[in-house]
Scaffold this motif. Structure first.
Motif: not given
Length: 355
Positions: A255-259, A272-277
């Motif tokens: 998981f990556f921080v998106a917001d 996922g690294l490819g997540n458009p968010a």
């Protein structure tokens, strides 16, 4: 015989400023070294690195036979840099205090101090260069691509740069080390300092917690699914992967921080690294700053969204008193509070603060 030009060199106790001193002396400048004391608290091991660095400055100056002084900018640093750092984190943003330190301390307070000593120039051990052309001074990247520090100088004005020398800007790091050995400087093998000067090697989150109030909250996915608890929003930055503490969920990808949702105290993550968010195709920058002259818009250039990011092609245009920046390719981890620096080839044009 004409009097040699005088230069006041900012010395940190590292190999870069040590070699800068040696090169300036070799070129015939009348060099005075000044150690800037900006912060003096001890780290987690009870060591004040400023005290150790100062001793290295003294040793190198004795080895080179140049005068040295200490100037205390702790008050200015706390007022102009550290307070900004804390206020940005309180707003949920991720600031770059090193850029602010250059703008407010090294190329303002230090420059003012040097000019009172009737210096012709100041000098710094940055990996950057200047170019004097058509009655203007331009900031250029350093020759060493891995060490180039023009990013951190992107909010320093032309007048300050016109009075500044960067002795190691044309060298690569390994060459700088060799020059240090040639002069038998005691800092020749000293390791490079890392991190923000007032934090150094200590635990970053622990340091933040000692100054700012933070409370735990919920972690949600970009799709609205509850995933766990975060330790306080100030501990996270956009695009971050490590330290989120979620595993074995969904596809199993990281998981990556998106917001960050400050109102609800929620951390929003994407899997996922490819997540458009995680990607942005444009951003708004506030407080635009142009080093030499304001360009013609729309401006096609390249830019970096953080120090270690690669150059990305983009188009910059004016939006009221801010900038709208459109990326040719969507970029991951565009982070509010960070500095977006603009380039035309090797020339650093200026920067804006990502809003």
């Amino acid at each position: 015989m004409s009097k040699s030009k005088s230069v006041v060199l900012g010395m940190s106790g590292g190999v870069d400023s040590s070699v800068s001193a040696a090169l300036l002396k070799e070129e015939g400048y009348d060099v005075t070294a000044v150690f800037m004391k900006n912060w003096s608290e001890e780290d987690d091991d009870g060591v004040c690195t400023a005290a150790e660095d100062y001793l290295d400055v003294v040793r190198v100056c004795e080895e080179l036979g140049i005068n040295h002084y200490t100037v205390n900018f702790e008050e200015e640093y706390k007022e102009r840099v550290f307070s900004y750092f804390l206020s940005e984190y309180e707003k949920g943003r991720t600031p770059n205090p090193d850029v602010m330190c250059n703008t407010e301390i090294k190329f303002k307070a230090f420059l003012d101090f040097a000019m009172k000593l009737d210096a012709d120039y100041i000098a710094m051990g940055h990996y950057a260069r200047t170019l004097k052309k058509d009655n203007h001074t331009y900031l250029l990247r350093g020759v060493d691509e891995n060490k180039d520090q023009s990013y951190f100088l992107s909010r320093v004005n032309e007048e300050a740069l016109s009075k500044t020398l960067f002795p190691i800007g044309n060298f690569k790091k390994e060459e700088v080390r060799k020059i240090a050995e040639k002069y038998n400087l005691s800092t020749a093998k000293k390791k490079d300092s890392t991190g923000i000067c007032f934090i150094g090697e200590r635990d970053f989150n622990k340091f933040l917690d000692s100054f700012l109030f933070t409370k735990k909250g919920d972690i949600y996915s970009v799709d609205g699914e509850y995933l766990g608890e975060h330790s306080g929003l100030i501990h996270y930055t956009i695009g971050q992967r490590k330290g989120i503490g979620i595993g074995g969920v969904g596809s199993g990808e990281p998981f990556f921080v998106a917001d960050k949702d400050l109102e609800k105290n929620r951390l929003i993550v994407a899997q996922g690294l490819g997540n458009p968010a995680l990607y942005k195709s444009e951003t708004i920058c506030e407080e635009p700053f142009w080093i030499t002259k304001t360009p013609t818009f729309p401006l096609r250039c390249t830019g970096k969204i953080r120090y270690r990011a690669k150059d990305e092609p983009m188009v910059v245009d004016v939006l009221n008193d801010e900038l709208i920046v459109k990326f040719d390719n969507p970029i991951k981890g565009v982070t509010p509070g960070q500095i977006l620096v603009f380039y035309d080839g090797d020339i650093c044009l200026g920067s804006g603060i990502i809003k």
